[in-house]
Design a protein around this motif. Structure first.
Motif, PDB file in Angstrom:
ATOM      1  N   VAL A  24       0.835  -1.202   0.000  1.00  0.00           N
ATOM      2  CA  VAL A  24       0.000   0.000   0.000  1.00  0.00           C
ATOM      3  C   VAL A  24       0.868   1.251   0.000  1.00  0.00           C
ATOM      4  O   VAL A  24       0.617   2.206  -0.751  1.00  0.00           O
ATOM      5  CB  VAL A  24      -0.941   0.000   1.224  1.00  0.00           C
ATOM      6  CG1 VAL A  24      -1.607   1.365   1.394  1.00  0.00           C
ATOM      7  CG2 VAL A  24      -1.999  -1.082   1.082  1.00  0.00           C
ATOM      8  N   VAL A  25       1.898   1.260   0.837  1.00  0.00           N
ATOM      9  CA  VAL A  25       2.786   2.422   0.924  1.00  0.00           C
ATOM     10  C   VAL A  25       3.476   2.672  -0.412  1.00  0.00           C
ATOM     11  O   VAL A  25       3.545   3.812  -0.899  1.00  0.00           O
ATOM     12  CB  VAL A  25       3.821   2.220   2.051  1.00  0.00           C
ATOM     13  CG1 VAL A  25       4.923   3.270   1.965  1.00  0.00           C
ATOM     14  CG2 VAL A  25       3.141   2.276   3.413  1.00  0.00           C
ATOM     15  N   ALA A  26       3.993   1.615  -1.034  1.00  0.00           N
ATOM     16  CA  ALA A  26       4.678   1.762  -2.322  1.00  0.00           C
ATOM     17  C   ALA A  26       3.722   2.297  -3.387  1.00  0.00           C
ATOM     18  O   ALA A  26       4.095   3.160  -4.197  1.00  0.00           O
ATOM     19  CB  ALA A  26       5.263   0.419  -2.753  1.00  0.00           C
ATOM     20  N   ILE A  32       0.627   9.399  -5.595  1.00  0.00           N
ATOM     21  CA  ILE A  32       0.050  10.660  -5.111  1.00  0.00           C
ATOM     22  C   ILE A  32       1.074  11.781  -4.945  1.00  0.00           C
ATOM     23  O   ILE A  32       0.702  12.953  -4.879  1.00  0.00           O
ATOM     24  CB  ILE A  32      -0.724  10.458  -3.792  1.00  0.00           C
ATOM     25  CG1 ILE A  32       0.210  10.088  -2.640  1.00  0.00           C
ATOM     26  CG2 ILE A  32      -1.801   9.413  -3.951  1.00  0.00           C
ATOM     27  CD1 ILE A  32      -0.515  10.029  -1.306  1.00  0.00           C
ATOM     28  N   LYS A  33       2.365  11.466  -4.851  1.00  0.00           N
ATOM     29  CA  LYS A  33       3.427  12.476  -4.849  1.00  0.00           C
ATOM     30  C   LYS A  33       3.289  13.507  -3.733  1.00  0.00           C
ATOM     31  O   LYS A  33       3.700  14.653  -3.880  1.00  0.00           O
ATOM     32  CB  LYS A  33       3.472  13.213  -6.202  1.00  0.00           C
ATOM     33  CG  LYS A  33       3.482  12.317  -7.430  1.00  0.00           C
ATOM     34  CD  LYS A  33       4.668  11.370  -7.432  1.00  0.00           C
ATOM     35  CE  LYS A  33       4.659  10.514  -8.708  1.00  0.00           C
ATOM     36  NZ  LYS A  33       5.737   9.502  -8.708  1.00  0.00           N
ATOM     37  N   ILE A  37       0.775   9.993   5.908  1.00  0.00           N
ATOM     38  CA  ILE A  37       0.940   9.035   6.997  1.00  0.00           C
ATOM     39  C   ILE A  37      -0.325   8.188   7.081  1.00  0.00           C
ATOM     40  O   ILE A  37      -1.391   8.581   6.594  1.00  0.00           O
ATOM     41  CB  ILE A  37       1.212   9.713   8.362  1.00  0.00           C
ATOM     42  CG1 ILE A  37       0.014  10.554   8.797  1.00  0.00           C
ATOM     43  CG2 ILE A  37       2.467  10.546   8.324  1.00  0.00           C
ATOM     44  CD1 ILE A  37       0.179  11.133  10.190  1.00  0.00           C
ATOM     45  N   ILE A  38      -0.195   7.024   7.695  1.00  0.00           N
ATOM     46  CA  ILE A  38      -1.325   6.127   7.931  1.00  0.00           C
ATOM     47  C   ILE A  38      -1.411   5.895   9.429  1.00  0.00           C
ATOM     48  O   ILE A  38      -0.427   5.479  10.055  1.00  0.00           O
ATOM     49  CB  ILE A  38      -1.145   4.786   7.193  1.00  0.00           C
ATOM     50  CG1 ILE A  38      -1.005   5.019   5.682  1.00  0.00           C
ATOM     51  CG2 ILE A  38      -2.316   3.851   7.478  1.00  0.00           C
ATOM     52  CD1 ILE A  38      -0.643   3.760   4.901  1.00  0.00           C
ATOM     53  N   SER A  39      -2.567   6.192  10.015  1.00  0.00           N
ATOM     54  CA  SER A  39      -2.720   6.038  11.467  1.00  0.00           C
ATOM     55  C   SER A  39      -3.977   5.240  11.780  1.00  0.00           C
ATOM     56  O   SER A  39      -4.888   5.136  10.949  1.00  0.00           O
ATOM     57  CB  SER A  39      -2.797   7.406  12.148  1.00  0.00           C
ATOM     58  OG  SER A  39      -4.120   7.898  12.133  1.00  0.00           O
ATOM     59  N   ASP A  40      -4.022   4.688  13.002  1.00  0.00           N
ATOM     60  CA  ASP A  40      -5.248   4.016  13.434  1.00  0.00           C
ATOM     61  C   ASP A  40      -6.194   5.026  14.071  1.00  0.00           C
ATOM     62  O   ASP A  40      -5.913   6.236  14.100  1.00  0.00           O
ATOM     63  CB  ASP A  40      -4.931   2.846  14.380  1.00  0.00           C
ATOM     64  CG  ASP A  40      -4.260   3.292  15.678  1.00  0.00           C
ATOM     65  OD1 ASP A  40      -4.366   4.486  16.029  1.00  0.00           O
ATOM     66  OD2 ASP A  40      -3.631   2.444  16.343  1.00  0.00           O
ATOM     67  N   ASP A  41      -7.311   4.543  14.593  1.00  0.00           N
ATOM     68  CA  ASP A  41      -8.326   5.456  15.119  1.00  0.00           C
ATOM     69  C   ASP A  41      -7.926   6.095  16.442  1.00  0.00           C
ATOM     70  O   ASP A  41      -8.577   7.029  16.908  1.00  0.00           O
ATOM     71  CB  ASP A  41      -9.667   4.731  15.283  1.00  0.00           C
ATOM     72  CG  ASP A  41      -9.561   3.492  16.155  1.00  0.00           C
ATOM     73  OD1 ASP A  41      -8.466   2.904  16.213  1.00  0.00           O
ATOM     74  OD2 ASP A  41     -10.563   3.095  16.765  1.00  0.00           O
ATOM     75  N   ASN A  42      -6.835   5.613  17.070  1.00  0.00           N
ATOM     76  CA  ASN A  42      -6.323   6.239  18.290  1.00  0.00           C
ATOM     77  C   ASN A  42      -5.267   7.296  18.002  1.00  0.00           C
ATOM     78  O   ASN A  42      -4.747   7.921  18.926  1.00  0.00           O
ATOM     79  CB  ASN A  42      -5.717   5.180  19.223  1.00  0.00           C
ATOM     80  CG  ASN A  42      -6.777   4.318  19.869  1.00  0.00           C
ATOM     81  OD1 ASN A  42      -7.832   4.815  20.257  1.00  0.00           O
ATOM     82  ND2 ASN A  42      -6.517   3.027  19.972  1.00  0.00           N
ATOM     83  N   ASN A 114      -8.665   5.498  -2.766  1.00  0.00           N
ATOM     84  CA  ASN A 114      -9.787   4.552  -2.746  1.00  0.00           C
ATOM     85  C   ASN A 114      -9.343   3.132  -3.073  1.00  0.00           C
ATOM     86  O   ASN A 114      -9.902   2.162  -2.557  1.00  0.00           O
ATOM     87  CB  ASN A 114     -10.866   4.999  -3.732  1.00  0.00           C
ATOM     88  CG  ASN A 114     -11.959   5.809  -3.051  1.00  0.00           C
ATOM     89  OD1 ASN A 114     -12.480   5.402  -2.013  1.00  0.00           O
ATOM     90  ND2 ASN A 114     -12.292   6.957  -3.620  1.00  0.00           N
ATOM     91  N   HIS A 115      -8.334   3.007  -3.934  1.00  0.00           N
ATOM     92  CA  HIS A 115      -7.830   1.677  -4.285  1.00  0.00           C
ATOM     93  C   HIS A 115      -7.265   0.943  -3.067  1.00  0.00           C
ATOM     94  O   HIS A 115      -7.238  -0.290  -3.036  1.00  0.00           O
ATOM     95  CB  HIS A 115      -6.734   1.790  -5.351  1.00  0.00           C
ATOM     96  CG  HIS A 115      -7.244   2.249  -6.681  1.00  0.00           C
ATOM     97  ND1 HIS A 115      -6.413   2.792  -7.650  1.00  0.00           N
ATOM     98  CD2 HIS A 115      -8.501   2.272  -7.204  1.00  0.00           C
ATOM     99  CE1 HIS A 115      -7.145   3.112  -8.709  1.00  0.00           C
ATOM    100  NE2 HIS A 115      -8.410   2.807  -8.464  1.00  0.00           N
ATOM    101  N   THR A 116      -6.800   1.705  -2.067  1.00  0.00           N
ATOM    102  CA  THR A 116      -6.163   1.082  -0.899  1.00  0.00           C
ATOM    103  C   THR A 116      -7.168   0.732   0.198  1.00  0.00           C
ATOM    104  O   THR A 116      -6.803   0.109   1.194  1.00  0.00           O
ATOM    105  CB  THR A 116      -5.104   2.025  -0.294  1.00  0.00           C
ATOM    106  OG1 THR A 116      -5.751   3.170   0.289  1.00  0.00           O
ATOM    107  CG2 THR A 116      -4.115   2.487  -1.351  1.00  0.00           C
TER     108      THR A 116
END
Length: 400
Positions: A24-26, A32-33, A37-42, A114-116
């Motif tokens: 997903v990160v790659a 998106i250039k 960051i990717i975070s959880d709900d906390n 959306n793809h992720t």
């Protein structure tokens, strides 16, 4: 034929099954250039990860999450040029946060994000499932530890090597209670990360809407005796408390029990609760309090709770009965008078009564107990009995 968009989503899901967030990160980096960051709900950041050996970066890996009350899939803050993409259906499971993006650029990045969605939904659902199992195991363990169910505890320890508890080790318990409004799961997640990043070995869990930390006591290398140097432990506790408060803009208090063998750890838990409740009854806030530092209460609470209850009812029973029968407020008036250091005017004002009414109530107490409230000895005896009574109520030894 499967649509191209669905093919991308399924491919990213397969990548996640085998490699976590790497695929997903790659994919996002390539398309998106923008910094993201990717975070959880906390608010815990899962990408980018904390570099090993950098415990000071834990604070940077917890972000403030905006509150979203509608069914929007994303939130854009134009002033900050920041996009929050929400993942989840009935509840929000995670976020992708895109930085430094103009509003007109949203249509260019939203399709790729959306793809992720499917892959990230699986990733965080799987994490939550693992966390639920871990919490269930910890709760079962804590139930036995804190309520002295030693027979079942031995069986749990045989089957639970992940909890790193040694039946031959000495431990003490700390209870962390926030004094501000914050999700206890967020504090737990942060504390767990904070401890792990510093290679500390306490076990952290949630219990009764508080954080419970089970800390091992170490032994001296030269003599193999218990290292009773509390200063080192206190320094770590203070650092943990300060970092939590600074990161989440909160205040919290910590009660700490004495050290015991694992099979007697329920005693340390009860002492930590007493340290919290007695300190609050004495008007303290935002503190770290060890059970041994409670003064006369440390000595009193070494007795059987039934003995303490008998003492309280011997000293205060007639007032308690009078309040119950006549719906008077003698206990409340006496409690507040002590809390104001025997300031009659301030006490009367706080109770919204005339000073003469307060004097009448105190005269009634003197009559019921056959004492003279003007003497230091009477004041000291009633003060101790009242605070002891309140702490027994707070710790559920007395049901009002």
């Amino acid at each position: 034929m499967v649509p191209a968009n669905d093919m991308i989503s399924y491919h990213l899901l397969e990548e996640t099954l085998g490699n976590g967030l790497k695929g997903v990160v790659a994919y996002l980096k390539h398309n998106i250039k923008h910094h993201f960051i990717i975070s959880d709900d906390n608010g815990k950041v899962h990408y980018p990860a904390i570099p090993e050996g950098h415990p000071g970066l834990v604070d940077d890996h917890y972000i403030d999450i905006p509150k979203v009350t509608d069914d929007s899939k994303y939130l854009y803050r134009e002033k900050e040029k920041k996009l929050y993409f929400l993942l989840g259906q009935e509840s929000i499971d995670a976020y992708i946060i895109i930085y430094d993006i103009e509003k007109r650029g949203l249509p260019d990045v939203l399709p790729f994000i959306n793809h992720t969605r499917l892959a990230l939904k699986y990733y965080f659902a799987n994490l939550k499932s693992i966390e639920r199992v871990e919490k269930s195991l910890k709760n079962e363990l804590l139930q036995d530890l804190l309520y002295n169910n030693n027979a079942h505890l031995r069986e749990v320890l045989k089957n639970t090597d992940k909890q790193k508890l040694d039946i031959n080790q000495i431990y003490y318990i700390g209870i962390i209670e926030p004094e501000s409004d914050i999700n206890i799961d967020t504090l737990y997640s942060y504390s767990k990360e904070w401890l792990q990043s510093r290679n500390y070995d306490p076990i952290c869990s949630i219990w009764m809407n508080s954080l419970i930390v089970i800390c091992p006591v170490h032994f001296k290398d030269d003599t193999l005796e218990i290292d009773s140097n509390w200063d080192r432990h206190y320094t770590n506790v203070r650092k943990h408390k300060n970092d939590m408060e600074k990161r989440f803009d909160i205040k919290c208090s910590i009660g700490i029990g004495q050290k015991y063998p694992l099979m007697e750890l329920h005693r340390s838990y009860n002492e930590a609760k007493i340290a919290l409740h007695v300190s609050r009854l004495m008007g303290e806030r935002n503190f770290i309090k060890h059970f041994r530092d409670l003064g006369i209460f440390t000595l009193l609470y070494k007795h059987d709770p039934e003995v303490l209850k008998d003492y309280c009812f011997k000293m205060l029973g007639k007032i308690i009965d009078h309040d119950r029968i006549y719906e008077s407020e003698l206990m409340a008036a006496l409690r507040l008078l002590f809390d104001t250091n025997m300031n009659w005017k301030e006490t009367a004002s706080s109770l919204f009564i005339h000073v003469n009414t307060l004097r009448y109530r105190m005269n009634k107490i003197e009559e019921l107990l056959e004492v003279d409230l003007s003497t230091t000895q009477t004041q000291a005896n009633l003060f101790m009995a009242l605070k002891l009574y309140d702490s027994l109520v707070a710790n559920a030894y007395i049901n009002e």
